[in-house]
Design a protein around this motif. Structure first.
Motif, mmCIF file in Angstrom:
data_model
loop_
_atom_site.group_PDB
_atom_site.id
_atom_site.type_symbol
_atom_site.label_atom_id
_atom_site.label_comp_id
_atom_site.label_asym_id
_atom_site.label_seq_id
_atom_site.Cartn_x
_atom_site.Cartn_y
_atom_site.Cartn_z
ATOM 1 N N PRO A 100 0.816 -1.208 0.000
ATOM 2 C CA PRO A 100 0.000 0.000 0.000
ATOM 3 C C PRO A 100 0.854 1.264 0.000
ATOM 4 O O PRO A 100 1.847 1.336 0.715
ATOM 5 C CB PRO A 100 -0.780 -0.114 1.321
ATOM 6 C CG PRO A 100 -0.634 -1.517 1.774
ATOM 7 C CD PRO A 100 0.572 -2.084 1.147
ATOM 8 N N GLY A 101 0.454 2.236 -0.811
ATOM 9 C CA GLY A 101 1.163 3.523 -0.873
ATOM 10 C C GLY A 101 2.388 3.506 -1.768
ATOM 11 O O GLY A 101 3.074 4.512 -1.904
ATOM 12 N N VAL A 102 2.680 2.388 -2.414
ATOM 13 C CA VAL A 102 3.867 2.300 -3.281
ATOM 14 C C VAL A 102 3.424 2.282 -4.746
ATOM 15 O O VAL A 102 2.599 1.454 -5.139
ATOM 16 C CB VAL A 102 4.688 1.028 -2.957
ATOM 17 C CG1 VAL A 102 5.816 0.825 -3.964
ATOM 18 C CG2 VAL A 102 5.232 1.120 -1.547
ATOM 19 N N LEU A 160 7.279 5.906 -3.793
ATOM 20 C CA LEU A 160 6.105 6.068 -2.946
ATOM 21 C C LEU A 160 5.096 7.043 -3.544
ATOM 22 O O LEU A 160 5.477 7.978 -4.272
ATOM 23 C CB LEU A 160 6.536 6.574 -1.564
ATOM 24 C CG LEU A 160 7.724 5.857 -0.886
ATOM 25 C CD1 LEU A 160 7.929 6.401 0.521
ATOM 26 C CD2 LEU A 160 7.518 4.349 -0.847
ATOM 27 N N ASP A 161 3.802 6.805 -3.183
ATOM 28 C CA ASP A 161 2.787 7.808 -3.545
ATOM 29 C C ASP A 161 3.069 9.083 -2.766
ATOM 30 O O ASP A 161 3.717 9.038 -1.714
ATOM 31 C CB ASP A 161 1.384 7.291 -3.168
ATOM 32 C CG ASP A 161 0.959 6.159 -4.096
ATOM 33 O OD1 ASP A 161 1.446 6.147 -5.243
ATOM 34 O OD2 ASP A 161 0.202 5.288 -3.649
ATOM 35 N N THR A 175 2.317 9.135 1.031
ATOM 36 C CA THR A 175 2.843 8.022 1.819
ATOM 37 C C THR A 175 4.153 8.387 2.483
ATOM 38 O O THR A 175 4.996 9.030 1.872
ATOM 39 C CB THR A 175 3.062 6.795 0.915
ATOM 40 O OG1 THR A 175 1.870 6.545 0.181
ATOM 41 C CG2 THR A 175 3.426 5.559 1.727
ATOM 42 N N THR A 176 4.304 7.938 3.734
ATOM 43 C CA THR A 176 5.571 8.197 4.428
ATOM 44 C C THR A 176 6.384 6.897 4.443
ATOM 45 O O THR A 176 5.807 5.793 4.388
ATOM 46 C CB THR A 176 5.347 8.646 5.881
ATOM 47 O OG1 THR A 176 4.709 7.585 6.585
ATOM 48 C CG2 THR A 176 4.517 9.915 5.938
ATOM 49 N N SER A 200 5.220 4.441 7.202
ATOM 50 C CA SER A 200 4.009 3.647 6.955
ATOM 51 C C SER A 200 4.331 2.464 6.035
ATOM 52 O O SER A 200 3.774 1.379 6.186
ATOM 53 C CB SER A 200 2.898 4.512 6.355
ATOM 54 O OG SER A 200 3.295 4.990 5.091
ATOM 55 N N VAL A 201 5.258 2.653 5.125
ATOM 56 C CA VAL A 201 5.646 1.566 4.209
ATOM 57 C C VAL A 201 6.378 0.482 4.990
ATOM 58 O O VAL A 201 6.105 -0.714 4.826
ATOM 59 C CB VAL A 201 6.536 2.096 3.058
ATOM 60 C CG1 VAL A 201 7.088 0.949 2.217
ATOM 61 C CG2 VAL A 201 5.747 3.041 2.185
#
Lengths: 321, 435
Positions: free
Chosen positions: A237-239, A253-254, A257-258, A261-262
């Motif tokens: 998620p978020g990548v 990363l999006d 996104t931090t 979180s990844v």
């Protein structure tokens, strides 16, 4: 220690150094970067008082250069040579005497330096009988004799084998520990990353980058992380995308996104994380990018940074990434 | 601009020691005077030998006398050749120390030209003199020889002396006959001296009086050029081998230039001192015997011309070394200035013969030629250079030396770091003006 303000130098109406401003603080190793013909050598020649700027000021410890520089600044130019006939120790002693040492002290210092660079057996030999590498070491010693407070080194590693490069790096570290400041001009970006605290990059006479090496690398990094793992990565998620190469993956990363979180998401999925780091571009890639894309050039309209340490590297003229 | 004298002294000491330790320096000190001495000896000894050879070969002269005037002429004659006339010091030597050589020539009469010519071709006689019937009216004589010397007319003078003697022999007493053949053998010429009285002209003494200061002036000229060449070579080599940039961080261009001027000027002076010292030791006693004096005033003036001349040429050579890319290019430019320095010596006969002519005065005022021209004027036998001209010449040279030094220092600063391109004249002038 060294303060350069709004320095301008023109030849035939063309500014080769255009209102450059920076400071070098005591005890740091400062990199001066730029492509060939950027104006680095002209800037160095003005710092060493070989050339005079058309306008602007250059000060060492708050005083004009000519009053202080001669005994306190040493310069190892890129294009360098030595007298051929004198003995190695005599050559070094001559430079020592010019820096204000007594004849006896200059000779003692010359002997000590030659010993430090493992050339004591060659001290009494004429320079012309020394190998090219040995001559290179003697040239380095001409800059070090007299314990100058500011060392300006232009491509000092050229012509040295890896062992001697290592020896020279140790010498620089020693000098720095003894309180000397180093201005290093080189195209070897790995050495800048390894040795330097801060850097200034000029292109066509303009300042285009100025700040700490770490900040410059961070600023020019993509919004990405690098991951070393033996697990197979599925979707995260978020990548946006994953580029895997030889056991290491770069995850783009999006925007929202931090990296934290990844990492959490990867651990939640029991991915075997061997290493996890913020991705940053090598300095060499940044150099190529800035020069190739002409970033920071504003054709004379730039506002040079006034703070000598910036949290973010100053990219003059809003060229952006 | 702050100048550090200790740094200048360090540069000067290094330049001096590096130069005087070179083998080329030792070769210059020994080789140059040895070369000049050899050339002088060769030319002097060669001339004497040539004259002797000509007279030795003149052992028999055939004479075809159609005039009948020489029936009672002597059948042999002697010609004396003394080394004294070729040796300026011999006049002062005790009598008989320099021996003369006597050459005897026999006369062989012939009835006609054909028989004389046959004898000449058969090498029975050295030359054939044909005296026509109308000799007394025409004065014409034909002389036949197998070869002729390019450098000596001793045979012509010997035959002429025999003709003169033969014309009057038997008609006047023998003493008069001898005097007719050599009418001004011991002529004394008196000339108006500098104090207004007539003085006996002593050619050999004058030669000595001239030669010593002349050689002195020549030495100064050589040392000016030597110092300049050392400067040119040093700067061009340093520029070519890329030593200067690291050096210029430690020592300013002005200090570097001043150190070089002092150090290499001292090396030039050392050469002169060695030559003068050795010269004084070797020929000093002879000069003392001959009563030759080198006026202290002249020495002082010469020293002034050396210092200012060296500063002038040295500055120019430094500038040339700084703007040119390598030694070969530097020498191509410098040769013109070296030529200017020696130009007065090329015009030596004019300057010594007419030392007060307008051109001579102008040359001694023009800074590039002033050292040589003024020294030659001062040593000329009929010289009377007014003191104001010496003062004006020195002042002009000092002004030119100062201007050259300032311009060269500016050119030096810019030119030293210019690689790969020799600037053109307008660029050099711009540098000299702007710095």
């Amino acid at each position: 220690m060294l303060e350069v303000r709004e320095v301008l130098k023109s030849y035939d109406g063309r500014a080769v150094v255009n209102r450059v401003t920076f400071e070098v603080t005591p005890g740091e190793i400062f990199a001066l970067l730029g492509p060939n013909g950027a104006g680095k050598t002209t800037l160095i020649r003005m710092i060493t008082d070989i050339l005079r700027p058309d306008s602007g000021t250059i000060r060492l410890d708050g005083r004009a250069i000519p009053e202080r520089a001669r005994n306190e600044i040493a310069y190892l130019p890129e294009e360098r040579g030595l007298y051929r006939r004198p003995k190695a120790v005599e050559t070094l002693a001559y430079y020592g005497e010019l820096k204000g040492l007594s004849a006896r002290r200059a000779r003692e210092s010359a002997q000590a330096l030659l010993e430090r660079v493992e050339l004591s057996e060659w001290a009494m030999k004429p320079i012309q009988s020394l190998s090219k590498g040995m001559q290179q070491k003697v040239q380095l010693c001409t800059a070090l004799i007299g314990d100058p407070r500011l060392l300006i080194l232009d491509e000092p590693f050229t012509g040295l084998d890896p062992l001697n490069v290592q020896m020279f790096e140790e010498l620089l570290t020693e000098r720095r520990a003894a309180g000397a400041t180093v201005l290093l001009s080189t195209h070897q970006m790995n050495k800048v990353e390894q040795l330097c605290d801060r850097a200034l990059m000029i292109n066509h006479g303009h300042m285009v980058l100025y700040g700490t090496v770490r900040d410059i690398r961070r600023r020019y990094s993509d919004h990405a992380v690098t991951l070393r793992t033996s697990s197979t990565l599925g979707t995260v998620p978020g990548v946006k995308s994953i580029v895997a190469n030889n056991g290491e993956a770069t995850l783009l990363l999006d925007s929202g996104t931090t990296p934290q979180s990844v990492l959490r998401a990867l651990l939640d999925r029991n991915v075997d994380v061997e290493s996890f780091a913020l991705a940053s571009l090598p300095l060499e890639d940044i150099f190529v990018k800035v020069v190739r894309e002409g970033l920071g050039l504003d054709h004379g309209q730039s506002e040079a940074p006034t703070e000598h340490r910036t949290a973010e590297p100053a990219l003059v003229g809003g060229g952006g990434r | 601009m702050r100048i550090s004298w200790p740094r200048i002294a360090t540069v000067a000491r290094r330049e001096f020691l590096t130069t005087v330790r070179r083998k080329a320096f030792v070769f210059t000190v020994i080789g140059t005077p040895a070369y000049f001495a050899f050339v002088m000896w060769i030319s002097s000894a060669g001339e004497l030998k040539e004259r002797s050879e000509v007279l030795r070969e003149l052992s028999t002269v055939g004479v075809v006398d159609s005039s009948g005037l020489f029936r009672d002429a002597p059948m042999e004659f002697r010609t004396e050749v003394s080394a004294e006339s070729n040796n300026m010091f011999a006049k002062r030597a005790p009598e008989g120390l320099v021996p003369a050589t006597l050459f005897q020539t026999k006369i062989r009469p012939f009835d006609d030209f054909a028989s004389g010519e046959t004898a000449l071709r058969a090498r029975e006689i050295s030359q054939l003199v044909v005296i026509p019937a109308n000799y007394l009216e025409s004065g014409r004589v034909r002389r036949y020889a197998r070869t002729s010397s390019l450098f000596s007319s001793a045979d012509k003078r010997a035959v002429a002396s025999w003709l003169a003697n033969g014309l009057v022999r038997g008609r006047v007493d023998s003493l008069l006959a001898a005097r007719v053949s050599r009418p001004a053998e011991l002529e004394q010429l008196f000339t108006l001296g500098k104090d207004g009285s007539f003085e006996l002209k002593d050619n050999r003494r004058e030669m000595l009086d001239f030669m010593v200061p002349f050689m002195f002036a020549m030495l100064l000229g050589v040392s000016i050029v030597l110092g300049g060449q050392y400067l040119l070579q040093g700067v061009a080599e340093e520029k070519e081998s890329r030593i200067l940039e690291s050096l210029l961080c430690t020592v300013s261009p002005e200090e570097l230039m001043a150190g070089k001027l002092f150090g290499l000027g001292a090396a030039g002076l050392l050469v002169v001192a060695i030559w003068a010292g050795v010269g004084a030791t070797v020929v000093g006693p002879i000069l003392l015997l001959a009563g030759v004096k080198l006026p202290a005033g002249l020495l002082l003036i010469a020293l002034g011309y050396f210092l200012l001349g060296y500063l002038f040429y040295g500055s120019i050579m430094t500038g040339i070394g700084a703007v040119t890319g390598n030694m070969r290019e530097a020498q191509q430019f410098s040769v013109w200035f070296t030529f200017l320095n020696f130009a007065p010596f090329i015009m030596i006969t004019f300057l010594l013969g007419r030392p007060n002519a307008p051109l001579a005065v102008a040359l001694s005022m023009f800074p590039p030629t002033a050292p040589g021209a003024m020294m030659l004027r001062l040593t000329a036998p009929s010289s009377a250079v007014p003191p104001w001209q010496i003062a004006a010449s020195l002042a002009l040279l000092a002004a030119a030396a100062w201007a050259a030094l300032m311009a060269s220092a500016r050119i030096f600063r810019i030119g030293l770091l210019l690689y790969g391109k020799t600037p053109n004249l307008p660029e050099i002038i711009r540098w000299a003006r702007q710095g």
